[in-house]
Every structure is written in C-alpha cells, then in structure tokens.
Design a protein around this motif. Sequence first.
Motif, PDB file in Angstrom:
ATOM      1  N   TRP A  73       0.874  -1.174   0.000  1.00 27.30           N
ATOM      2  CA  TRP A  73       0.000   0.000   0.000  1.00 27.30           C
ATOM      3  C   TRP A  73       0.903   1.214   0.000  1.00 27.30           C
ATOM      4  O   TRP A  73       1.645   1.448   0.945  1.00 27.30           O
ATOM      5  CB  TRP A  73      -0.896  -0.024   1.233  1.00 27.30           C
ATOM      6  N   THR A  74       0.867   1.992  -1.049  1.00 28.05           N
ATOM      7  CA  THR A  74       1.764   3.127  -1.195  1.00 28.05           C
ATOM      8  C   THR A  74       0.998   4.430  -1.027  1.00 28.05           C
ATOM      9  O   THR A  74       0.017   4.669  -1.723  1.00 28.05           O
ATOM     10  CB  THR A  74       2.434   3.094  -2.587  1.00 28.05           C
ATOM     11  N   ILE A  75       1.477   5.239  -0.107  1.00 31.38           N
ATOM     12  CA  ILE A  75       0.898   6.565   0.116  1.00 31.38           C
ATOM     13  C   ILE A  75       1.636   7.545  -0.790  1.00 31.38           C
ATOM     14  O   ILE A  75       2.866   7.584  -0.798  1.00 31.38           O
ATOM     15  CB  ILE A  75       1.071   7.001   1.593  1.00 31.38           C
ATOM     16  N   PRO A  76       0.916   8.350  -1.569  1.00 31.54           N
ATOM     17  CA  PRO A  76       1.593   9.309  -2.443  1.00 31.54           C
ATOM     18  C   PRO A  76       2.323  10.391  -1.660  1.00 31.54           C
ATOM     19  O   PRO A  76       1.987  10.687  -0.516  1.00 31.54           O
ATOM     20  CB  PRO A  76       0.465   9.901  -3.289  1.00 31.54           C
ATOM     21  N   THR A  77       3.294  10.983  -2.292  1.00 35.77           N
ATOM     22  CA  THR A  77       4.053  12.082  -1.704  1.00 35.77           C
ATOM     23  C   THR A  77       3.332  13.394  -2.004  1.00 35.77           C
ATOM     24  O   THR A  77       2.906  13.618  -3.135  1.00 35.77           O
ATOM     25  CB  THR A  77       5.476  12.118  -2.303  1.00 35.77           C
ATOM     26  N   ALA A 123      -1.460  18.793   0.031  1.00 35.46           N
ATOM     27  CA  ALA A 123      -1.161  17.874   1.132  1.00 35.46           C
ATOM     28  C   ALA A 123      -1.741  16.494   0.835  1.00 35.46           C
ATOM     29  O   ALA A 123      -2.530  16.321  -0.098  1.00 35.46           O
ATOM     30  CB  ALA A 123      -1.751  18.409   2.435  1.00 35.46           C
ATOM     31  N   VAL A 124      -1.352  15.530   1.660  1.00 34.54           N
ATOM     32  CA  VAL A 124      -1.878  14.169   1.612  1.00 34.54           C
ATOM     33  C   VAL A 124      -2.363  13.819   3.020  1.00 34.54           C
ATOM     34  O   VAL A 124      -1.682  14.107   4.003  1.00 34.54           O
ATOM     35  CB  VAL A 124      -0.800  13.160   1.154  1.00 34.54           C
ATOM     36  N   ILE A 125      -3.558  13.223   3.097  1.00 37.37           N
ATOM     37  CA  ILE A 125      -4.109  12.752   4.368  1.00 37.37           C
ATOM     38  C   ILE A 125      -4.347  11.253   4.211  1.00 37.37           C
ATOM     39  O   ILE A 125      -4.926  10.819   3.216  1.00 37.37           O
ATOM     40  CB  ILE A 125      -5.431  13.460   4.703  1.00 37.37           C
ATOM     41  N   TYR A 126      -3.910  10.467   5.210  1.00 39.09           N
ATOM     42  CA  TYR A 126      -4.090   9.020   5.108  1.00 39.09           C
ATOM     43  C   TYR A 126      -4.315   8.397   6.473  1.00 39.09           C
ATOM     44  O   TYR A 126      -4.129   9.041   7.509  1.00 39.09           O
ATOM     45  CB  TYR A 126      -2.897   8.371   4.416  1.00 39.09           C
ATOM     46  N   GLY A 127      -4.746   7.149   6.471  1.00 38.96           N
ATOM     47  CA  GLY A 127      -4.976   6.422   7.716  1.00 38.96           C
ATOM     48  C   GLY A 127      -5.729   5.135   7.459  1.00 38.96           C
ATOM     49  O   GLY A 127      -5.727   4.603   6.352  1.00 38.96           O
ATOM     50  N   GLU A 128      -6.384   4.641   8.503  1.00 37.09           N
ATOM     51  CA  GLU A 128      -7.234   3.452   8.429  1.00 37.09           C
ATOM     52  C   GLU A 128      -8.605   3.827   8.969  1.00 37.09           C
ATOM     53  O   GLU A 128      -8.700   4.580   9.933  1.00 37.09           O
ATOM     54  CB  GLU A 128      -6.708   2.318   9.305  1.00 37.09           C
ATOM     55  N   VAL A 129      -9.658   3.298   8.367  1.00 36.13           N
ATOM     56  CA  VAL A 129     -11.005   3.539   8.885  1.00 36.13           C
ATOM     57  C   VAL A 129     -11.711   2.188   9.003  1.00 36.13           C
ATOM     58  O   VAL A 129     -11.692   1.384   8.081  1.00 36.13           O
ATOM     59  CB  VAL A 129     -11.800   4.539   8.020  1.00 36.13           C
ATOM     60  N   HIS A 130     -12.267   1.958  10.199  1.00 33.81           N
ATOM     61  CA  HIS A 130     -12.968   0.709  10.489  1.00 33.81           C
ATOM     62  C   HIS A 130     -14.265   1.038  11.198  1.00 33.81           C
ATOM     63  O   HIS A 130     -14.398   2.072  11.836  1.00 33.81           O
ATOM     64  CB  HIS A 130     -12.110  -0.196  11.384  1.00 33.81           C
ATOM     65  N   ASN A 177      -3.649  15.385  -3.055  1.00 32.63           N
ATOM     66  CA  ASN A 177      -3.862  16.743  -3.569  1.00 32.63           C
ATOM     67  C   ASN A 177      -4.929  17.513  -2.784  1.00 32.63           C
ATOM     68  O   ASN A 177      -5.852  18.084  -3.346  1.00 32.63           O
ATOM     69  CB  ASN A 177      -4.214  16.721  -5.058  1.00 32.63           C
ATOM     70  N   VAL A 178      -4.774  17.511  -1.455  1.00 34.47           N
ATOM     71  CA  VAL A 178      -5.688  18.240  -0.572  1.00 34.47           C
ATOM     72  C   VAL A 178      -5.200  19.683  -0.455  1.00 34.47           C
ATOM     73  O   VAL A 178      -4.029  19.934  -0.147  1.00 34.47           O
ATOM     74  CB  VAL A 178      -5.738  17.574   0.827  1.00 34.47           C
ATOM     75  N   LYS A 179      -6.118  20.622  -0.695  1.00 33.31           N
ATOM     76  CA  LYS A 179      -5.768  22.040  -0.561  1.00 33.31           C
ATOM     77  C   LYS A 179      -5.517  22.362   0.907  1.00 33.31           C
ATOM     78  O   LYS A 179      -6.198  21.842   1.790  1.00 33.31           O
ATOM     79  CB  LYS A 179      -6.899  22.914  -1.094  1.00 33.31           C
ATOM     80  N   SER A 230       1.994  15.687   5.024  1.00 32.93           N
ATOM     81  CA  SER A 230       1.547  14.315   4.881  1.00 32.93           C
ATOM     82  C   SER A 230       1.052  13.898   6.260  1.00 32.93           C
ATOM     83  O   SER A 230       1.849  13.650   7.158  1.00 32.93           O
ATOM     84  CB  SER A 230       2.690  13.416   4.400  1.00 32.93           C
ATOM     85  N   ILE A 231      -0.275  13.875   6.449  1.00 26.48           N
ATOM     86  CA  ILE A 231      -0.890  13.682   7.758  1.00 26.48           C
ATOM     87  C   ILE A 231      -1.387  12.244   7.908  1.00 26.48           C
ATOM     88  O   ILE A 231      -2.218  11.785   7.124  1.00 26.48           O
ATOM     89  CB  ILE A 231      -2.090  14.645   7.950  1.00 26.48           C
TER      90      ILE A 231
END
Length: 153
Positions: A34-38, A44-51, A102-104, A141-142
């Motif tokens: 699983w690759t998170i973009p730069t 910006a980039v926001i990522y995580g896990e949601v369950h 690509n989050v503003k 990158s959050i």
Amino acid sequence: MKKVLIISLFLVLLCVQSCSFAQKPMLDDEQQVWTIPTPTEDMAVIYGEVHSSTKSSVGDMVFLSENLSFDDQELPPTISFSYQYSPRAVVDTARGYFYFENVKPGGNYVVTVLTGPGNFIFVTQDDGKMPLTISVEAGDSIDLGKLIIEMPD
C-alpha cells in the motif's frame, strides 16, 4: 536434415517464449504493498485506516468534507458534504486503508463515510459528538492513524 534442424529450432524458441510469459503468483492481501503518495509543494496528503465499530467493512465511499462551524464552538457541527465535489479517498476496502491526495491547505476538514443514499457519518473526536477536525498545510503528509466509526444498524 535442414528441415529437422529448423523445426527443432522453432520448437525451442516456442518453448522459451511460453516460459517467459508464465503467470506470476498472486499476492494475498497481507503481502500487497500500500503506497501513500508524496505531497506536492502546494498540496497535502491525508491518510490512515477507517474501520467500523461492528468490525464490518466501511466500504469505499470515504470522503473529505468541510466543517463550516469549526471556528465557532457555539454552533453545532455543520458538515458540508457533496457527493460530486467533496474529494473521495482511494480505499483498500479489505484492510480499511485510505488516502486523500492533492488536498488544498485548510483547517476545517472532516473524514466522512457515505453509508447509503443520503446517509453519512463523520469521524468524531473521542467524545463521539464533535467532528474530528483536520488541519493541513501545503506539503503536509498527515497520518490519522486508525479511525473507528459507529455504523448504523
């Protein structure tokens, strides 16, 4: 003799060619990368896990909405969500991984999950009532970590 040599050469080439196209084994979910973009300089980039709290998959309808009342604590949470205009996450539904690319830059983002026609749930703070507001700056990158949402029955 010459024909036998040519036919033999042809069969050897055919065998070599078929061997080079052998199917590679498929990786199971735990082995897939699983690759998170730069992030770019201005996004910006926001990522995580949601369950879900019920251990069921939340699906792939994860969006980035805006909390319109984030700067006025006296107002109830007012989430601006649009199926067409709110950024949609890239989601690995098997593992719950997601990212928004690509989050503003902004200070009033909320992760929202669409659970059915007209039904959406936003990720809340620990109190379970107030939306978890996310702030990003250009180049950020959050990592939101593991988020749990209460799915409707």
